[in-house]
Design a protein around this motif. Structure first.
Motif, PDB file in Angstrom:
ATOM      1  N   ILE A 254     -21.925   0.422  -7.325  1.00  0.00           N
ATOM      2  CA  ILE A 254     -20.829  -0.097  -6.832  1.00  0.00           C
ATOM      3  C   ILE A 254     -19.961  -0.787  -7.914  1.00  0.00           C
ATOM      4  N   LEU A 255     -20.832  -1.376  -9.151  1.00  0.00           N
ATOM      5  CA  LEU A 255     -20.103  -2.140 -10.054  1.00  0.00           C
ATOM      6  C   LEU A 255     -19.697  -1.147 -11.286  1.00  0.00           C
ATOM      7  N   ASN A 256     -20.246   0.154 -11.179  1.00  0.00           N
ATOM      8  CA  ASN A 256     -19.988   0.960 -12.240  1.00  0.00           C
ATOM      9  C   ASN A 256     -19.546   2.377 -11.591  1.00  0.00           C
ATOM     10  N   PRO A 257     -18.691   2.492 -11.016  1.00  0.00           N
ATOM     11  CA  PRO A 257     -18.200   3.610 -10.062  1.00  0.00           C
ATOM     12  C   PRO A 257     -18.083   5.013 -10.806  1.00  0.00           C
ATOM     13  N   GLU A 258     -17.852   4.824 -12.224  1.00  0.00           N
ATOM     14  CA  GLU A 258     -18.009   6.250 -13.019  1.00  0.00           C
ATOM     15  C   GLU A 258     -19.144   6.559 -13.518  1.00  0.00           C
ATOM     16  N   SER A 259     -20.171   6.076 -13.203  1.00  0.00           N
ATOM     17  CA  SER A 259     -21.593   6.293 -13.714  1.00  0.00           C
ATOM     18  C   SER A 259     -21.846   7.750 -13.194  1.00  0.00           C
TER      19      SER A 259
END
Length: 415
Positions: A254-259
């Motif tokens: 959620i915090l790093n959507p491009e992971s």
């Protein structure tokens, strides 16, 4: 290679620290512990081995506390003899008494605890060395000052406080939809019993605290998930350990959507190394200090849990056993309905994502993979997962949370 060396070093140090902490726990005298447990026996007997805060009897998918295992934990905390401290820390002994044959099977372990409190010496000693029993480093000191009922209140206050802090920090980092998905997933886990039942508390604390750390400071996530695995192996009684990996992973996504998917695999492998390394470290330490052939015990337990054939409850894991559990759901059909609906929505989301931009599918692919972790866990540990369904179901909070987040993302993409 450097990271792997660091991992091995951290696991080794954790094993040494675990031995020291367990020895410290077993050096605490039990006079006050005995008194505080004694004052709680009537409460435990009244509740029974498997009680529901919703008032239902038997083992249900939701609201069931495992009082029987709590009795084992309290009995372990009560044990204090003249044996070597390191021997006790490695073998985790407790007293076992012969109980009247008319005793309710669900209450046997609580009756044994009641006899242990009386300090009756006509008992055999039972050992439980497969687990670290790391909960004792908290439970024994606290039982010196508080009763079981008082500890439940403390548990509740601490857990609610941590949860409020997490929600407050999530408001600064993400939107209300994701926060609501997180709250619903916590409800799925059953936060009431997470405070009431000692057995459920360990995993719940590790999950919440690791999320709080993620939201509070920049942390090397590889090491965070490694520590999560180590702490879970040290404290947990094989309840719903996968939650300490899955729920924080979803928060990270959620915090790093491009992971990318490879990042999720790295974090998962890190957790697995910590979990398996710390747990096997107990077996090696046990053999080194006591000479006990724990590997035979471990091998038999793993064979039972993986292959689904066990004399535990006199049942092997078959589709008939699964059907029996589903047939006896009673009110829990609501939980089953929610889960089935989640799967249907999940499949619909994937189909919808395919019709949308391909980038949207790439962004939800890590969440899809994480949502399948509980299915893999159940498939590998089929015996344990089905027999202890009334708490192992909690790992599907990962699937539930992931499905909600995927749905939110797909709706956002469509807009």
């Amino acid at each position: 290679m450097k990271a792997i060396r660091n991992f091995i070093f951290i696991i080794f140090v954790s094993i040494i620290l675990g031995i020291i902490l367990m020895c410290s726990a077993y050096s605490i005298p039990n006079n006050n512990i005995r008194e505080n447990i004694s004052s709680s026996i009537n409460l435990l007997l009244r509740e029974g081995g498997y009680n529901s805060w919703l008032g239902f009897s038997g083992r249900k998918f939701y609201s069931t506390a495992d009082g029987a295992t709590d009795a084992i934990m309290l009995n372990n905390a009560l044990y204090y003899e003249n044996d070597s401290i390191i021997f006790n820390a490695m073998m985790n002994p407790r007293k076992i008494f012969k109980i009247n044959e008319n005793t309710n099977n669900d209450n046997i372990l609580i009756e044994i605890l009641a006899e242990s409190v009386k300090n009756n010496n006509n008992a055999s000693i039972n050992f439980y060395p497969r687990y670290w029993h790391g909960y004792l480093i908290f439970l024994k000191p606290l039982l010196n000052f508080f009763t079981v009922a008082q500890l439940r209140i403390i548990n509740f206050i601490l857990q609610v406080s941590i949860l409020i802090l997490i929600i407050a920090k999530l408001f600064k980092r993400t939107n209300f939809k994701f926060i609501l998905a997180f709250i619903l997933s916590i409800i799925f886990i059953d936060p009431v019993n997470s405070a009431k039942c000692f057995q459920y508390s360990g995993v719940y604390y590790i999950t919440l605290i690791s999320i709080l750390v993620m939201l509070s400071k920049n942390f090397n996530y590889l090491y965070l998930f490694l520590l999560n695995g180590i702490l879970t192996a040290f404290i947990d009684f094989l309840t719903y350990p996968l939650t300490t990996l899955g729920i924080p992973l979803i928060i990270y996504l959620i915090l790093n959507p491009e992971s990318k998917l490879i990042t999720i695999f790295k974090f998962s492998l890190s957790w697995l190394m910590g979990y398996s390394g710390m747990w096997s470290g107990k077996w090696l330490a046990n053999y080194f200090f006591t000479g006990y052939n724990i590997f035979s015990d471990v091998s038999n337990a793993i064979n039972d849990r993986i292959h689904g054939t066990s004399a535990y409850f006199g049942r092997s894991v078959t589709w008939n056993l699964v059907y029996d559990h589903v047939k006896n759901l009673n009110y829990s059909w609501i939980i089953a309905l929610i889960f089935i609906a989640s799967i249907i929505i999940f499949l619909a989301i994937i189909l919808r994502a395919v019709k949308l931009k391909i980038t949207s599918l790439n962004n939800i692919l890590p969440l899809i993979v994480v949502s399948l972790y509980p299915v893999i866990w159940f498939a590998l540990l089929q015996n344990h997962s089905i027999i202890h369904y009334f708490f192992t179901y909690k790992i599907f909070s990962i699937t539930f949370f992931a499905v909600l987040v995927i749905l939110i993302k797909c709706l956002n993409y469509e807009k």
